[in-house]
Design a protein around this motif. Structure first.
Motif, PDB file in Angstrom:
ATOM      1  N   ALA A   1     -13.793  -8.595  -1.896  1.00 51.69           N
ATOM      2  CA  ALA A   1     -12.921  -8.735  -0.840  1.00 51.69           C
ATOM      3  C   ALA A   1     -11.765  -7.800  -0.851  1.00 51.69           C
ATOM      4  O   ALA A   1     -11.099  -7.520  -2.019  1.00 51.69           O
ATOM      5  CB  ALA A   1     -12.718 -10.210  -0.712  1.00 51.69           C
ATOM      6  N   PRO A   2     -10.961  -7.290   0.153  1.00 49.67           N
ATOM      7  CA  PRO A   2      -9.670  -6.540   0.054  1.00 49.67           C
ATOM      8  C   PRO A   2      -8.526  -7.552  -0.478  1.00 49.67           C
ATOM      9  O   PRO A   2      -8.509  -8.576  -0.110  1.00 49.67           O
ATOM     10  CB  PRO A   2      -9.396  -6.135   1.466  1.00 49.67           C
ATOM     11  N   SER A   3      -8.012  -6.564  -1.333  1.00 48.97           N
ATOM     12  CA  SER A   3      -6.818  -7.404  -2.089  1.00 48.97           C
ATOM     13  C   SER A   3      -5.491  -6.708  -1.526  1.00 48.97           C
ATOM     14  O   SER A   3      -5.446  -5.584  -1.396  1.00 48.97           O
ATOM     15  CB  SER A   3      -6.965  -7.039  -3.466  1.00 48.97           C
ATOM     16  N   PHE A   4      -4.728  -7.748  -1.379  1.00 49.09           N
ATOM     17  CA  PHE A   4      -3.235  -7.193  -0.902  1.00 49.09           C
ATOM     18  C   PHE A   4      -2.250  -7.213  -1.781  1.00 49.09           C
ATOM     19  O   PHE A   4      -1.114  -7.004  -1.620  1.00 49.09           O
ATOM     20  CB  PHE A   4      -2.834  -7.955   0.493  1.00 49.09           C
ATOM     21  N   ALA A   5      -2.735  -7.451  -3.144  1.00 44.98           N
ATOM     22  CA  ALA A   5      -1.845  -7.498  -4.333  1.00 44.98           C
ATOM     23  C   ALA A   5      -0.925  -6.373  -4.404  1.00 44.98           C
ATOM     24  O   ALA A   5       0.237  -6.521  -4.770  1.00 44.98           O
ATOM     25  CB  ALA A   5      -2.315  -7.932  -5.614  1.00 44.98           C
ATOM     26  N   HIS A   6      -1.517  -5.249  -4.107  1.00 46.76           N
ATOM     27  CA  HIS A   6      -0.672  -3.755  -4.442  1.00 46.76           C
ATOM     28  C   HIS A   6       0.218  -3.812  -3.170  1.00 46.76           C
ATOM     29  O   HIS A   6       1.535  -3.117  -3.289  1.00 46.76           O
ATOM     30  CB  HIS A   6      -1.733  -2.706  -4.544  1.00 46.76           C
ATOM     31  N   LEU A   7      -0.295  -3.994  -2.034  1.00 47.79           N
ATOM     32  CA  LEU A   7       0.676  -3.968  -1.012  1.00 47.79           C
ATOM     33  C   LEU A   7       1.803  -4.950  -1.087  1.00 47.79           C
ATOM     34  O   LEU A   7       2.791  -4.412  -0.784  1.00 47.79           O
ATOM     35  CB  LEU A   7       0.028  -4.179   0.470  1.00 47.79           C
ATOM     36  N   ILE A   8       1.762  -6.017  -1.523  1.00 46.11           N
ATOM     37  CA  ILE A   8       2.854  -7.138  -1.878  1.00 46.11           C
ATOM     38  C   ILE A   8       3.772  -6.220  -2.808  1.00 46.11           C
ATOM     39  O   ILE A   8       4.908  -6.244  -2.677  1.00 46.11           O
ATOM     40  CB  ILE A   8       2.273  -8.388  -2.239  1.00 46.11           C
ATOM     41  N   ARG A   9       3.220  -5.697  -3.872  1.00 50.22           N
ATOM     42  CA  ARG A   9       3.720  -5.318  -4.879  1.00 50.22           C
ATOM     43  C   ARG A   9       4.618  -3.933  -4.352  1.00 50.22           C
ATOM     44  O   ARG A   9       5.798  -3.728  -4.786  1.00 50.22           O
ATOM     45  CB  ARG A   9       3.075  -4.481  -6.097  1.00 50.22           C
ATOM     46  N   MET A  10       4.054  -3.160  -3.575  1.00 46.42           N
ATOM     47  CA  MET A  10       4.739  -2.067  -2.768  1.00 46.42           C
ATOM     48  C   MET A  10       5.762  -2.068  -1.780  1.00 46.42           C
ATOM     49  O   MET A  10       6.432  -1.458  -1.167  1.00 46.42           O
ATOM     50  CB  MET A  10       3.541  -1.101  -2.203  1.00 46.42           C
ATOM     51  N   SER A  11       5.911  -3.542  -1.461  1.00 41.20           N
ATOM     52  CA  SER A  11       6.716  -4.289  -0.148  1.00 41.20           C
ATOM     53  C   SER A  11       7.961  -4.787  -0.761  1.00 41.20           C
ATOM     54  O   SER A  11       7.820  -5.489  -1.556  1.00 41.20           O
ATOM     55  CB  SER A  11       5.847  -5.024   0.669  1.00 41.20           C
ATOM     56  N   ASP A  12       8.952  -4.663   0.155  1.00 46.83           N
ATOM     57  CA  ASP A  12      10.047  -5.641   0.049  1.00 46.83           C
ATOM     58  C   ASP A  12      10.577  -6.167   1.071  1.00 46.83           C
ATOM     59  O   ASP A  12       9.693  -6.150   2.157  1.00 46.83           O
ATOM     60  CB  ASP A  12      11.129  -4.690  -0.843  1.00 46.83           C
ATOM     61  N   ASP A  13      11.757  -6.720   1.159  1.00 49.61           N
ATOM     62  CA  ASP A  13      12.077  -7.392   2.530  1.00 49.61           C
ATOM     63  C   ASP A  13      12.488  -6.490   3.603  1.00 49.61           C
ATOM     64  O   ASP A  13      12.721  -6.849   4.632  1.00 49.61           O
ATOM     65  CB  ASP A  13      13.549  -8.355   2.240  1.00 49.61           C
ATOM     66  N   THR A  14      12.448  -5.182   3.368  1.00 49.54           N
ATOM     67  CA  THR A  14      12.563  -4.088   4.581  1.00 49.54           C
ATOM     68  C   THR A  14      11.171  -3.302   5.126  1.00 49.54           C
ATOM     69  O   THR A  14      11.071  -3.479   5.966  1.00 49.54           O
ATOM     70  CB  THR A  14      13.488  -3.021   3.784  1.00 49.54           C
ATOM     71  N   GLY A  15      10.345  -3.172   4.173  1.00 52.95           N
ATOM     72  CA  GLY A  15       9.341  -2.471   4.538  1.00 52.95           C
ATOM     73  C   GLY A  15       8.239  -2.225   3.209  1.00 52.95           C
ATOM     74  O   GLY A  15       8.224  -2.834   2.295  1.00 52.95           O
ATOM     75  N   LEU A  16       7.622  -0.918   3.540  1.00 47.51           N
ATOM     76  CA  LEU A  16       6.550  -0.841   2.420  1.00 47.51           C
ATOM     77  C   LEU A  16       6.785   0.713   1.953  1.00 47.51           C
ATOM     78  O   LEU A  16       7.166   1.663   2.488  1.00 47.51           O
ATOM     79  CB  LEU A  16       5.296  -0.576   3.114  1.00 47.51           C
ATOM     80  N   PHE A  17       7.015   0.614   0.524  1.00 41.55           N
ATOM     81  CA  PHE A  17       7.608   1.986   0.031  1.00 41.55           C
ATOM     82  C   PHE A  17       6.219   3.020   0.197  1.00 41.55           C
ATOM     83  O   PHE A  17       5.166   2.579   0.001  1.00 41.55           O
ATOM     84  CB  PHE A  17       7.949   1.919  -1.514  1.00 41.55           C
ATOM     85  N   GLU A  18       6.645   4.148   0.088  1.00 43.16           N
ATOM     86  CA  GLU A  18       5.468   5.226   0.368  1.00 43.16           C
ATOM     87  C   GLU A  18       4.925   5.556  -0.816  1.00 43.16           C
ATOM     88  O   GLU A  18       3.583   5.771  -0.881  1.00 43.16           O
ATOM     89  CB  GLU A  18       6.220   6.677   0.868  1.00 43.16           C
ATOM     90  N   HIS A  19       5.516   5.919  -2.155  1.00 40.59           N
ATOM     91  CA  HIS A  19       4.857   6.255  -3.153  1.00 40.59           C
ATOM     92  C   HIS A  19       4.924   5.403  -4.436  1.00 40.59           C
ATOM     93  O   HIS A  19       5.547   4.647  -4.531  1.00 40.59           O
ATOM     94  CB  HIS A  19       5.750   7.646  -3.590  1.00 40.59           C
ATOM     95  N   ALA A  20       3.973   5.778  -5.206  1.00 44.42           N
ATOM     96  CA  ALA A  20       3.964   5.117  -6.620  1.00 44.42           C
ATOM     97  C   ALA A  20       3.515   5.963  -7.691  1.00 44.42           C
ATOM     98  O   ALA A  20       2.689   6.937  -7.243  1.00 44.42           O
ATOM     99  CB  ALA A  20       2.886   3.896  -6.627  1.00 44.42           C
ATOM    100  N   ARG A  21       4.171   5.887  -8.902  1.00 47.13           N
ATOM    101  CA  ARG A  21       3.630   6.533 -10.039  1.00 47.13           C
ATOM    102  C   ARG A  21       2.664   5.647 -10.732  1.00 47.13           C
ATOM    103  O   ARG A  21       3.199   4.574 -11.282  1.00 47.13           O
ATOM    104  CB  ARG A  21       4.592   6.961 -10.842  1.00 47.13           C
ATOM    105  N   HIS A  22       1.394   5.784 -10.784  1.00 43.72           N
ATOM    106  CA  HIS A  22       0.205   4.809 -11.152  1.00 43.72           C
ATOM    107  C   HIS A  22       0.474   3.855  -9.968  1.00 43.72           C
ATOM    108  O   HIS A  22       0.366   3.815  -9.085  1.00 43.72           O
ATOM    109  CB  HIS A  22       0.402   4.860 -12.595  1.00 43.72           C
ATOM    110  N   ALA A  23       0.783   2.506 -10.687  1.00 44.75           N
ATOM    111  CA  ALA A  23       1.067   1.255  -9.862  1.00 44.75           C
ATOM    112  C   ALA A  23       2.419   1.000  -9.807  1.00 44.75           C
ATOM    113  O   ALA A  23       2.823  -0.140  -9.041  1.00 44.75           O
ATOM    114  CB  ALA A  23       0.228   0.186 -10.398  1.00 44.75           C
ATOM    115  N   ILE A  24       3.239   1.978  -9.952  1.00 39.48           N
ATOM    116  CA  ILE A  24       4.642   1.416 -10.170  1.00 39.48           C
ATOM    117  C   ILE A  24       5.700   2.123  -8.905  1.00 39.48           C
ATOM    118  O   ILE A  24       5.339   3.205  -8.645  1.00 39.48           O
ATOM    119  CB  ILE A  24       5.444   1.889 -11.531  1.00 39.48           C
TER     120      ILE A  24
END
Length: 350
Positions: free
Chosen positions: A21-44
């Motif tokens: 099933a699709p996981s939203f865990a990384h989207l939650i990790r990549m988001s803050d109270d403003t929006g969704l960050f564009e890039h990551a180094r590995h999962a950070i």
């Protein structure tokens, strides 16, 4: 696969049968109270690169169309909608890039981000389980739908948002006009059966061009024939099959008459193809298009030119590209959204 039916020369592999099933865990990790960050180094998250409307709009598409979303997924939709309404100018255009300091770094425009913003807003207006989200998204969509871009891809993305609105509001005049104009700007197959594509080059999110033509065929007045879009998508499927697996046009594109490179393949190409096949299956009633969806799912699970999974089960993130040596292990927003988008089809067409 023939040029008119979309039937593959080889069946899809079987890994789609075990798709998670699709996981939203990384989207939650990549988001803050403003929006969704564009890039990551590995999962950070790489906060210094800020946010972009392009990715936030994609985020609103996948969160809005998730069946029975959790509270956290609904909260992501709300956050992404707030970002897009903040990005929108009074004339319907959109800013694209917001720094981590919460300042826009560009002027409002009508590039791809305008089209994707309308796609996200249209999807939220049609599918969000929250009435107030649907209402606010429709207001913002209607404002943006008064504008037009000369760019094929921008119009294609906007047209896909218009198609979503029309599924819920079939009498929405601005959405119908935008979808019709989008199909016109994209155009139809060229006269040469060896290259039945509008333009002399395949670039990025190619299947979206065929998809919007297919969607526009359902317009009550002025839509193109259904076969026009299906022939485009059928040919694109044919040229992106290798030994029964998807081998999508890489990031550098492919110009007619030149040698086609195999890498760096991008997840956005696979997600766009899955979306287009799903629309083709729904509109035409031809179940053969479901094989294309399964091949797209399989690509992420390892049925690709390198035989490697294109996602990280531990984080839920999608890898940024398929190289000759394996995946680019960075897990940015675009790639993760492409993964989530494609896996959303796994249960429906399993």
């Amino acid at each position: 696969m023939t040029a008119t039916t979309g039937r593959p020369t080889a069946p899809a592999g079987q890994r789609w049968r075990t798709a998670p099933a699709p996981s939203f865990a990384h989207l939650i990790r990549m988001s803050d109270d403003t929006g969704l960050f564009e890039h990551a180094r590995h999962a950070i998250v790489r906060r210094e690169h800020g946010y972009c409307t392009d990715d936030v709009a994609r985020g609103l598409v996948v969160t809005s169309r998730q069946p029975e979303p959790t509270e956290k997924v609904v909260q992501l939709s709300e956050r992404y909608l707030a970002f897009l309404t903040h990005a929108q100018h009074a004339d319907g255009a959109f800013h694209n890039r917001l720094g981590h300091d919460r300042r826009w770094t560009d002027a409002p425009g009508l590039g791809d981000w305008w089209g994707r913003a309308l796609w996200g807003l249209g999807t939220a207006a049609a599918r969000s389980p929250a009435a107030w989200v649907r209402e606010e998204a429709l207001v913002a969509f209607s404002r943006g739908a008064t504008r037009r871009s000369p760019a094929r891809h921008a119009m294609a993305f906007a047209g896909l948002g218009a198609a979503e609105v029309l599924r819920r509001h079939p009498g929405h005049v601005a959405a119908a006009a935008l979808l019709r104009d989008a199909a016109t700007v994209v155009g139809g197959p060229g006269p040469d059966p060896q290259w039945p594509w509008p333009g002399q080059q395949l670039s990025y999110a190619n299947a979206a061009l065929a998809e919007v033509v297919i969607a526009a065929s359902q317009l009550r007045h002025g839509g193109p024939p259904l076969d026009t879009g299906l022939r485009m998508l059928s040919w694109l499927w044919d040229v992106q099959l290798r030994h029964g697996r998807l081998s999508v046009v890489p990031v550098g594109g492919w110009r007619r008459g030149t040698d086609r490179l195999r890498y760096d393949q991008q997840p956005i190409e696979v997600a766009a193809f899955a979306d287009a096949c799903a629309t083709a299956a729904t509109v035409s009633g031809d179940p053969d298009w479901e094989t294309g969806i399964r091949q797209a799912i399989g690509w992420f699970l390892g049925e690709n030119d390198v035989g490697t999974p294109m996602w990280d089960p531990e984080t839920g993130g999608g890898y940024d590209g398929l190289t000759a040596h394996g995946p680019n292990l960075n897990q940015g927003a675009e790639s993760t959204l492409a993964l989530v988008s494609t896996l959303q089809y796994a249960q429906r067409w399993s």
